[in-house]
Design a protein around this motif. Structure first.
Motif, PDB file in Angstrom:
ATOM      1  N   UNK A  15       0.851  -1.190   0.000  1.00 17.55           N
ATOM      2  CA  UNK A  15       0.000   0.000   0.000  1.00 17.55           C
ATOM      3  C   UNK A  15       0.885   1.238   0.000  1.00 17.55           C
ATOM      4  N   UNK A  16       0.309   2.346  -0.464  1.00 13.86           N
ATOM      5  CA  UNK A  16       1.011   3.625  -0.406  1.00 13.86           C
ATOM      6  C   UNK A  16       0.233   4.580   0.479  1.00 13.86           C
ATOM      7  N   UNK A  17       0.944   5.407   1.195  1.00 10.36           N
ATOM      8  CA  UNK A  17       0.292   6.407   2.041  1.00 10.36           C
ATOM      9  C   UNK A  17       1.256   7.553   2.312  1.00 10.36           C
ATOM     10  N   UNK A  18       0.693   8.699   2.649  1.00  6.86           N
ATOM     11  CA  UNK A  18       1.520   9.790   3.181  1.00  6.86           C
ATOM     12  C   UNK A  18       0.902  10.282   4.479  1.00  6.86           C
ATOM     13  N   UNK A  19       0.214   9.376   5.161  1.00  6.14           N
ATOM     14  CA  UNK A  19      -0.494   9.772   6.388  1.00  6.14           C
ATOM     15  C   UNK A  19       0.465  10.267   7.464  1.00  6.14           C
ATOM     16  N   UNK A  20       1.738   9.924   7.380  1.00  2.00           N
ATOM     17  CA  UNK A  20       2.717  10.446   8.344  1.00  2.00           C
ATOM     18  C   UNK A  20       3.421  11.688   7.800  1.00  2.00           C
ATOM     19  N   UNK A  21       2.933  12.194   6.665  1.00  2.00           N
ATOM     20  CA  UNK A  21       3.500  13.423   6.121  1.00  2.00           C
ATOM     21  C   UNK A  21       4.648  13.203   5.155  1.00  2.00           C
ATOM     22  N   UNK A  22       4.906  11.955   4.780  1.00  2.00           N
ATOM     23  CA  UNK A  22       5.937  11.685   3.764  1.00  2.00           C
ATOM     24  C   UNK A  22       5.673  10.299   3.165  1.00  2.00           C
ATOM     25  N   UNK A  23       6.287   9.988   2.014  1.00  2.00           N
ATOM     26  CA  UNK A  23       5.944   8.742   1.322  1.00  2.00           C
ATOM     27  C   UNK A  23       6.214   7.482   2.150  1.00  2.00           C
ATOM     28  N   UNK A  24       5.206   6.631   2.204  1.00  2.00           N
ATOM     29  CA  UNK A  24       5.328   5.380   2.962  1.00  2.00           C
ATOM     30  C   UNK A  24       4.766   4.217   2.158  1.00  2.00           C
ATOM     31  N   UNK A  25       5.474   3.092   2.192  1.00  2.00           N
ATOM     32  CA  UNK A  25       4.972   1.859   1.599  1.00  2.00           C
ATOM     33  C   UNK A  25       4.715   0.872   2.735  1.00  2.00           C
ATOM     34  N   UNK A  26       3.528   0.276   2.719  1.00  2.00           N
ATOM     35  CA  UNK A  26       3.176  -0.684   3.779  1.00  2.00           C
ATOM     36  C   UNK A  26       3.051  -2.060   3.160  1.00  2.00           C
ATOM     37  N   UNK A  27       3.860  -2.983   3.649  1.00  2.00           N
ATOM     38  CA  UNK A  27       3.882  -4.323   3.065  1.00  2.00           C
ATOM     39  C   UNK A  27       2.743  -5.151   3.633  1.00  2.00           C
ATOM     40  N   UNK A  28       1.913  -5.622   2.720  1.00  2.00           N
ATOM     41  CA  UNK A  28       0.740  -6.377   3.133  1.00  2.00           C
ATOM     42  C   UNK A  28       0.963  -7.861   2.840  1.00  2.00           C
ATOM     43  N   UNK A  29       1.066  -8.636   3.902  1.00  2.00           N
ATOM     44  CA  UNK A  29       1.223 -10.088   3.789  1.00  2.00           C
ATOM     45  C   UNK A  29       0.501 -10.661   5.007  1.00  2.00           C
ATOM     46  N   UNK A  30      -0.821 -10.876   4.892  1.00  2.00           N
ATOM     47  CA  UNK A  30      -1.666 -11.224   6.040  1.00  2.00           C
ATOM     48  C   UNK A  30      -1.141 -12.389   6.861  1.00  2.00           C
ATOM     49  N   UNK A  31      -0.586 -13.388   6.173  1.00  2.00           N
ATOM     50  CA  UNK A  31      -0.084 -14.555   6.901  1.00  2.00           C
ATOM     51  C   UNK A  31       0.944 -14.153   7.967  1.00  2.00           C
ATOM     52  N   UNK A  32       1.698 -13.095   7.693  1.00  2.00           N
ATOM     53  CA  UNK A  32       2.746 -12.683   8.634  1.00  2.00           C
ATOM     54  C   UNK A  32       2.301 -11.574   9.590  1.00  2.00           C
ATOM     55  N   UNK A  33       1.451 -10.671   9.097  1.00  2.00           N
ATOM     56  CA  UNK A  33       1.223  -9.452   9.892  1.00  2.00           C
ATOM     57  C   UNK A  33      -0.194  -9.262  10.415  1.00  2.00           C
ATOM     58  N   UNK A  34      -1.128 -10.071   9.973  1.00  2.00           N
ATOM     59  CA  UNK A  34      -2.493  -9.911  10.503  1.00  2.00           C
ATOM     60  C   UNK A  34      -2.670 -10.773  11.744  1.00  2.00           C
ATOM     61  N   UNK A  35      -2.236 -10.247  12.859  1.00  2.00           N
ATOM     62  CA  UNK A  35      -2.286 -10.979  14.133  1.00  2.00           C
ATOM     63  C   UNK A  35      -2.943 -10.092  15.187  1.00  2.00           C
ATOM     64  N   UNK A  36      -3.289 -10.719  16.329  1.00  2.00           N
ATOM     65  CA  UNK A  36      -3.934  -9.949  17.406  1.00  2.00           C
ATOM     66  C   UNK A  36      -3.032  -8.871  17.987  1.00  2.00           C
ATOM     67  N   UNK A  37      -1.724  -9.139  17.979  1.00  2.00           N
ATOM     68  CA  UNK A  37      -0.818  -8.075  18.427  1.00  2.00           C
ATOM     69  C   UNK A  37       0.356  -7.993  17.453  1.00  2.00           C
ATOM     70  N   UNK A  38       1.092  -6.907  17.575  1.00  2.00           N
ATOM     71  CA  UNK A  38       2.161  -6.645  16.607  1.00  2.00           C
ATOM     72  C   UNK A  38       3.357  -7.564  16.837  1.00  2.00           C
ATOM     73  N   UNK A  39       3.695  -7.766  18.108  1.00  2.00           N
ATOM     74  CA  UNK A  39       4.795  -8.666  18.454  1.00  2.00           C
ATOM     75  C   UNK A  39       4.308  -9.720  19.450  1.00  2.00           C
ATOM     76  N   UNK A  40       5.198 -10.650  19.744  1.00  2.00           N
ATOM     77  CA  UNK A  40       4.921 -11.595  20.829  1.00  2.00           C
ATOM     78  C   UNK A  40       4.720 -13.026  20.358  1.00  2.00           C
ATOM     79  N   UNK A  41       5.168 -13.338  19.142  1.00  2.00           N
ATOM     80  CA  UNK A  41       4.990 -14.704  18.628  1.00  2.00           C
ATOM     81  C   UNK A  41       6.342 -15.397  18.524  1.00  2.00           C
ATOM     82  N   UNK A  42       6.320 -16.734  18.674  1.00  2.00           N
ATOM     83  CA  UNK A  42       7.574 -17.486  18.615  1.00  2.00           C
ATOM     84  C   UNK A  42       8.299 -17.254  17.305  1.00  2.00           C
ATOM     85  N   UNK A  43       7.522 -17.071  16.240  1.00  2.00           N
ATOM     86  CA  UNK A  43       8.150 -16.929  14.929  1.00  2.00           C
ATOM     87  C   UNK A  43       8.316 -15.460  14.523  1.00  2.00           C
ATOM     88  N   UNK A  44       8.396 -14.554  15.500  1.00  2.00           N
ATOM     89  CA  UNK A  44       8.599 -13.131  15.166  1.00  2.00           C
ATOM     90  C   UNK A  44       9.829 -12.940  14.274  1.00  2.00           C
TER      91      UNK A  44
END
Ligand code: ADP
Ligand code: GLC
Length: 474
Positions: free
Chosen positions: A74-103
């Motif tokens: 995805x592309x965004x400038x919501x932080x005021x400058x160009x940002x790319x957000x990598x979308x890979x649900x298998x890796x990043x769609x979790x209940x919390x951002x960190x805290x998994x054995x396979x982090x």
């Protein structure tokens, strides 16, 4: 100069701590001084849809564990400058951002995909700026690629240490599976019989930085080096400290949308309304003469919560208010709940994460406590300064660099600090603060000293540009 910045979290897309504040604000400040920079960060389940402007690439193919994997960006400038957000649900769609054995694997994937994205975007960056263990993988990948892929030949890496305590360790057997097959690559990771993503970043990056001068010194000592002090000493010629800045677009009592009233160093009347608002938020009786002590923190051993436990009773005995916003170790969470049950008319507790409340506390409190065991930089003490809230800190890391003891005679200083990790030393400063609070003129002087300080990102961003130039040999 073209700069790609990688971070596991960044405001407003995701946040668990100060790394997100830094990664959100630095690219914006770099852009303001004319640097062509862009940020790459994961798209989490927690990332708000409104911050994902559009799909930049919908077929970002990478090879992962010997198989093809299709990610999106995805592309965004919501932080005021160009940002790319990598979308890979298998890796990043979790209940919390960190805290998994396979982090380790989740972030290794992030790094690998981020480099594929950079290549898809066209001209090679001069600098890839990496942050903390989550991005140590990329420094090795670039160091390796540089030898046989001309695209990367002139790209240099800068690795910023925000916290040496988190190392991203995993079994060395995994390295091969994740594409780090050569001895050259594996040596960068290997540490005490396992693999460490942090060590890889420290070892393979061209230049290192950390988020305050003092922390840069502390991590070269064995007591604070987490077993890596030898490497940091070895690389000390390539390690510099740059104190974080404050994003005054977000943290400014003159404009902060979360506040009931606004104020600045010339007129602090609005702060009284904010104090009233804060007491109301916590359903505490309104007595504006009594000081409000506050903390906003991840509740972990790093933050010295243990010392707060030891002095909380004394604070309550003085008649002061105490408000706490935080989440983390359950023993600390329980302690604050018990403290509230003990003194319900003086104590307010919010267990959890709450951005709006964090702003209200910065504005409504009188005294902010940060008795950290260690603190690479710390942001809340700098936010407190701008909001006329006096910090009491332990003299470590960035806290030592940014806070100077107030001297009643000369009227200099912006807060209070103590050295040893001991409750009685902390208490001395607490009493000194209460005493000074009663002397209205001294208190006002100290507030103004802090409010007038310029800790803006523009200064820090210029130092990063100088560091990038140094890294490139310019
Ligand atoms: P660290 O990154 O070690 O947690 P910092 O002082 O650098 O420490 O940054 C912490 C950031 O996280 C600040 O922006 C602070 O306001 C925010 N924060 C911490 N805990 C909470 C919470 N419970 N709710 C809202 N914001 C929080
Ligand atoms: C880390 C440190 C904190 C620092 C932040 C941003 O989380 O604990 O001290 O301010 O990173 O650099």
């Amino acid at each position: 100069m073209r700069v790609a910045i990688l971070s596991a979290e960044a405001v407003p897309y995701s946040k668990t701590g100060g790394l997100a504040d830094v990664a959100g604000a630095l690219p914006k400040a770099l852009k303001q001084i004319g640097i062509d920079s862009f940020l790459i960060t994961p798209c989490y389940l927690q990332t708000k849809g409104e911050h994902l402007w559009h799909v930049a690439i919908d077929d970002l193919w990478v090879e992962w564990r010997g198989k093809p994997y299709k990610a999106k960006a995805f592309y965004s400038e919501a932080n005021g400058s160009p940002t790319f957000l990598i979308d890979a649900p298998e890796f990043f769609h979790r209940d919390s951002i960190y805290g998994y054995n396979e982090d380790y694997e989740r972030f290794a994937f992030f790094n690998h995909t981020a480099l594929a994205l950079i290549k898809r975007l066209g001209s090679p960056p001069d600098i890839v700026h990496l942050n903390d263990w989550h991005t140590g993988f990329a420094s090795v990948e670039i160091a390796h690629l540089r030898y046989w892929d001309s695209y990367w030949r002139n790209t240099r890496t800068v690795f910023s240490i925000h916290n040496l305590a988190y190392q991203g360790g995993f079994g060395s057997g995994e390295l091969w599976q994740m594409g780090f097959g050569s001895e050259f690559e594996q040596n960068h990771f290997t540490f005490n019989g396992y693999a460490s993503a942090l060590k890889a970043g420290l070892s393979a990056s061209d230049m290192l930085s950390t988020v305050s001068n003092r922390y840069g010194y502390e991590i070269q000592q064995s007591e604070n080096g987490y077993g890596l002090d030898w490497l940091l000493r070895m690389r000390s010629d390539n390690l510099i400290g740059i104190t974080n800045g404050v994003d005054y677009d977000v943290w400014n009592p003159e404009t902060d949308e979360n506040l009931r009233a606004h104020y600045n160093y010339q007129n602090l009347d609005g702060k009284i309304d904010c104090k009233k608002d804060l007491l109301e938020q916590f359903m505490l009786p309104i007595d504006l003469e009594r000081p409000v002590f506050a903390i906003i923190s991840r509740l972990t051993a790093q933050k010295g919560i243990e010392l707060i436990q030891q002095v909380a009773g004394e604070i309550i005995n003085t008649g002061a208010y105490f408000v706490a916003l935080g989440s983390g170790d359950s023993s600390y969470e329980n302690f604050f709940q018990q403290l509230r049950d003990y003194a319900p008319n003086q104590v307010g507790v919010f267990k959890g994460y709450n951005e709006d409340l964090a702003h209200k506390i910065e504005a409504g409190a009188d005294i902010f406590l940060m008795p950290s065991r260690f603190e690479p930089c710390g942001l809340n003490q700098m936010y407190s300064l701008r909001y006329g809230t006096i910090p009491i800190v332990r003299a470590v890391g960035g806290l030592d660099d940014t806070i100077q003891n107030f001297d009643r005679v000369t009227g200099t200083g912006n807060g209070f600090k103590f050295q040893e990790f001991q409750a009685d030393k902390f208490l001395e400063k607490i009493y000194e603060a209460i005493f000074t609070y009663a002397e209205k003129d001294s208190w006002r002087r100290m507030q103004i000293n802090g409010m007038l300080e310029d800790n803006s990102w523009q200064n820090a961003a210029r130092k990063y540009v100088a560091l990038y130039n140094l890294t490139l040999g310019n």
